[in-house]
Design an enzyme around this catalytic site. Structure first.
Site, mmCIF file in Angstrom:
data_model
loop_
_atom_site.group_PDB
_atom_site.id
_atom_site.type_symbol
_atom_site.label_atom_id
_atom_site.label_comp_id
_atom_site.label_asym_id
_atom_site.label_seq_id
_atom_site.Cartn_x
_atom_site.Cartn_y
_atom_site.Cartn_z
ATOM 1 N N GLU B 44 0.029 2.444 3.007
ATOM 2 C CA GLU B 44 0.565 1.571 1.957
ATOM 3 C C GLU B 44 0.894 0.151 2.423
ATOM 4 O O GLU B 44 1.785 -0.491 1.884
ATOM 5 C CB GLU B 44 1.816 2.195 1.319
ATOM 6 C CG GLU B 44 1.487 3.327 0.358
ATOM 7 C CD GLU B 44 2.723 3.977 -0.222
ATOM 8 O OE1 GLU B 44 3.170 3.519 -1.266
ATOM 9 O OE2 GLU B 44 3.230 4.930 0.396
ATOM 10 N N ARG B 178 -2.591 2.006 -6.964
ATOM 11 C CA ARG B 178 -2.388 2.618 -5.651
ATOM 12 C C ARG B 178 -3.142 3.945 -5.554
ATOM 13 O O ARG B 178 -2.994 4.826 -6.407
ATOM 14 C CB ARG B 178 -0.888 2.851 -5.425
ATOM 15 C CG ARG B 178 -0.550 3.868 -4.339
ATOM 16 C CD ARG B 178 -0.867 3.380 -2.958
ATOM 17 N NE ARG B 178 -0.711 4.462 -1.977
ATOM 18 C CZ ARG B 178 -1.274 4.448 -0.779
ATOM 19 N NH1 ARG B 178 -2.016 3.438 -0.403
ATOM 20 N NH2 ARG B 178 -1.099 5.447 0.049
#
Lengths: 218, 386
Positions: B44, B178
Site C-alpha cells: 500500500e 485499491r
C-alpha cells in the site's frame, strides 16, 4: 519446444529471458504437487504424443471446447471450476510469479475432500509449512487477522482449517491476477482460435498484443 | 517425465530452432535497448498507482471498457471501507449517533466482508446513511487503529456518484482504486527523449511487485539488469500498523526494507530514487493535529524550519537519508583489501528523494520528467550502461 512457449513469453514479465522456464518449472519447482495431481496416472506411463494443445490438458481430461474456453473470460468461478482452465491460469500465474496462490487454493480443495482424520492432520501440516509459514518461499499473502485464525485452527486441524485463508487468496487472484489473465495474449489467442494451428494462435497472440481488442473499440 | 512433451522429432526441430534463435536475438536487442525500472516498497505504498500513471501519461490511458471493468473494484473498495469502519465501532467503544441507523448497520454487517451480491439502491442508501452518522465519522477518525484503505473517505464522499447505474469511473477514481498486487508484472512504454540529450524515443520497462512481506521473497528474481529502483514510501503511514503484522509500524517497516534494498549487493549497479509518497494524506493528517512524535520520538529533537507538515516531511526524508549515510561511513573503515569493492559500490550509490502524490497526474508527470533526465544523463553516460 512447447508450441505455446512463444505465446507464454508474450505475457510473462520476461525478466529472465529463459524459454526453458516455461517448460521445466512445472516439473521441477512444483514436482510435489504435480506428483499429487498426476497420481491417477501410473508414474512410468508415457504421456500421449504431444500435440498443439498438450500444455492445456490435465491428464485424463478431454480438451476444452472453444465455448468453454470463452466462458473462462466471463467468470472467474467458471475458470476455476474447469480443470483445463485452472491449468492455463496456473501457467499464466507462473509467468507472473504468483503461482503459489493457485497451488495453495488447490491444496485446500484437496484437504476439504479428505475424510481420514490422520490424513487431514498430515495434509494440513503440509499446507501450513508450504504456504502459511513465513519461512516458506511459497508463502501466500494473508492479513494478520486471517493468519491468527489459521494459527488457532492448527491446534486441531480440520478439512476447513484454511477456509478463510483460501477465500482471501481466491479473492486476491480474482481481483488482481484474473483481469490481467483475461487481457493476456495467451488467453485471447486460446479463446479465439483454440481450433487453429499453433502458428495461427501465435499470430493471433501477436495481433492481440499489437492492437486493442474489438471490445475496446466503443 | 514432464519434459517429454517439449521434445519434438529432429527434422521438425531444425527449422524451429532457427526461428527460436531469431526470436531470442530480437528479444535480446529489445531487452538491451530498454531502460528497466523496478518499483519497490511496502504494501500500500503506491507502486501500482505509479504504474497506472504511466499508462495515463505514456500509454493510451484507460478505454471505456477498461473503465467499466474497474467499477466492481471501486464498488468493493466502497464496501470494504464502510464495513471495516462499522465493524470496528464496538471494539473501539463507539456507538452510532443516530439510533435510526442501527438498522443500516445490521444490514451492512449482514452483507458480510465480501460485499453484496448486487450493489443496488437499497445498498447504497444504507451506506449513505451510515457515512453521515457522527459515530461512524468518529470511528473513521481513529482508522489508524485498525486496517482501512487510504481511499475510504474519497469513495464514501462520492457515494452518490458511484451508486449511479450509469457510473463510469474517472481517471481520479481509477487511480484511487485499491487492489492488492500479487506477483510481478511488467509494463512497457516509450517516452520522447529531449533533444538536448540525444532525441528520439526511449523504451521503458517498468516492473511492479506486491509489497507485503510474503511477496518480497519474489523480488530478487527481477533484480538483474535493473537501471533504477523507485522506492515508494507511504509517508502518511507513520501512525499505522502493517496488514500482515499488526505489531509493526508501517513507516518503521519501510525504513527496514529500504535499508535492505540499499545494502543489497544485487542492486549495487542500480540507481535509487525514493518517492516520499502520499504527501496529500500526510498534510491532511498533520493538519488534523496528528503528530509523528509519539511513534518517532527523535522528531522532538529535529530541527528544521517551516510548519508542522513541512517539518514532518523533512524529518521523514532525514530518516531515509540517514540510512544511506550510515552505510557509507561504515564502509569507509573496512580493511583496505576491500577498498576497491567499496569504491566500486559507492560510485553508483547516490540516492535521490522526491516528495510525491502518486494519485496526482501533474505531480507524477513532473517527477517522471526529472527522474527521466537524471537516468539519461547520470546512469547511462556516467556508468556506461550503454
Amino acid at each position: 519446444m512447447c508450441s505455446l512457449a512463444a505465446l507464454a513469453r508474450g505475457c510473462r514479465p520476461a525478466a529472465k529471458p529463459c524459454c526453458l522456464c516455461w517448460c521445466c518449472c512445472c516439473s521441477c519447482s512444483w514436482a510435489k504437487c504435480v506428483a499429487e495431481r498426476g497420481s491417477d496416472r501410473g508414474p512410468g506411463k508415457k504421456p500421449r504424443r504431444p500435440g498443439p494443445h498438450e500444455p492445456l490438458l490435465v491428464d485424463g481430461d478431454a480438451p476444452p471446447t472453444l465455448e468453454e474456453i470463452q466462458s473462462w473470460g466471463q467468470s472467474f468461478d467458471r475458470l476455476m471450476r474447469s480443470a483445463a482452465g485452472r491449468k492455463v491460469f496456473r501457467d499464466f500465474l507462473r509467468g507472473e510469479y504468483s503461482e503459489e496462490n493457485i497451488m495453495f487454493w488447490l491444496a485446500c480443495e484437496e484437504l476439504k475432500r479428505e475424510t481420514d482424520p490422520d490424513a487431514i492432520e498430515e495434509k494440513a501440516r503440509f499446507i501450513y509449512e508450504d504456504y502459511i509459514s513465513i519461512l516458506s518461499p511459497k508463502e501466500v499473502s494473508l492479513d494478520s487477522r486471517v493468519r491468527e485464525t489459521v494459527n488457532r485452527n492448527m491446534v486441531e486441524p480440520t478439512p476447513h482449517t484454511f477456509d478463510e485463508a483460501q477465500l482471501q487468496i481466491y479473492t486476491l487472484m480474482h481481483r488482481d491476477s484474473y483481469p490481467r489473465f483475461v487481457n493476456s495474449p495467451l488467453y485471447k489467442a486460446l479463446a479465439r482460435l483454440s481450433a487453429g494451428s499453433p502458428a495461427a494462435a501465435a499470430a493471433a497472440a501477436a495481433a492481440a498484443a499489437a492492437s486493442p481488442p474489438a471490445t475496446d473499440a466503443q | 517425465m514432464r519434459l517429454i512433451p517439449c521434445i519434438k522429432s529432429y527434422d521438425e526441430g531444425v527449422d524451429q530452432s532457427k526461428q527460436i534463435d531469431r526470436e531470442i536475438k530480437e528479444w535480446i536487442k529489445t531487452y538491451n535497448d530498454a531502460i528497466k525500472l523496478l518499483l519497490l516498497g511496502t504494501g500500500e505504498s503506491g507502486k501500482t498507482t505509479i504504474i497506472k500513471q504511466m499508462r495515463i501519461l505514456h500509454i493510451k490511458g484507460f478505454s471505456h471498457s477498461e473503465r467499466m471493468a474497474m467499477t466492481p473494484h471501486i464498488h468493493f473498495n466502497t464496501h470494504e471501507s464502510i464495513y471495516e469502519i462499522i465493524q470496528n465501532m464496538s471494539p473501539l467503544g463507539i456507538s452510532l449517533q443516530n439510533p435510526k441507523n442501527v438498522r443500516a448497520q445490521d444490514y451492512l454487517l449482514n452483507v458480510g466482508p465480501e460485499g453484496p451480491q448486487e450493489y443496488n439502491e437499497e445498498y447504497f442508501d444504507n451506506v449513505r446513511d451510515l457515512w453521515q452518522d457522527g459515530g461512524v465519522r468518529e470511528c473513521f477518525k481513529r482508522s489508524n487503529e485498525y486496517q482501512l484503505i487510504d481511499s475510504a473517505e474519497y469513495f464514501l464522499d462520492r457515494i452518490d456518484l458511484i451508486g449511479k447505474e450509469d457510473y463510469v469511473p474517472s481517471d481520479a477514481d481509477i487511480l484511487r482504486c485499491r487492489r492488492k498486487t500479487t506477483g510481478i508484472q511488467k509494463i512497457e512504454f516509450k517516452v520522447k527523449v529531449p533533444k538536448s540529450v540525444h532525441g528520439g524515443t526511449q523504451e521503458f520497462w517498468m516492473f511492479d511487485v506486491g509489497g507485503q512481506r510474503g511477496e518480497r521473497k519474489k523480488w530478487i528474481q527481477v533484480f538483474e539488469g535493473i537501471h533504477a529502483i523507485w522506492f515508494v514510501v507511504a509517508c502518511s503511514d507513520f501512525d499505522q500498523t502493517l496488514r500482515e503484522d499488526n505489531s509493526q509500524n508501517r513507516l518503521k517497516e519501510a525504513l527496514i526494507l529500504f535499508e535492505d534494498v540499499w545494502q543489497s549487493r544485487f542492486l549495487l549497479e542500480a540507481g535509487l530514487i525514493v518517492f516520499l509518497n502520499k504527501q496529500d494524506l500526510l498534510e491532511t493528517k498533520i493538519k488534523q493535529g496528528r503528530s509523528i512524535a509519539p511513534y518517532f520520538p527523535k522528531y522532538n529533537h529535529f530541527e528544521a524550519p517551516g510548519d508542522e507538515y513541512t517539518r514532518t516531511k523533512l524529518f521523514i526524508r532525514s530518516l531515509f537519508a540517514n540510512l544511506t549515510n550510515k552505510k557509507r561511513e561504515r564502509r569507509e573503515v573496512i580493511a583496505s583489501a576491500e577498498r576497491f569493492v567499496v569504491l566500486e559500490a559507492s560510485r553508483a550509490r547516490e540516492c535521490y528523494f522526491h516528495f510525491t502524490t502518486a494519485t496526482d497526474t501533474d505531480n507524477v508527470r513532473t517527477v517522471f520528467r526529472d527522474v527521466h533526465q537524471m537516468i539519461l544523463t547520470h546512469i547511462l553516460s556516467n556508468i556506461g550502461v550503454y
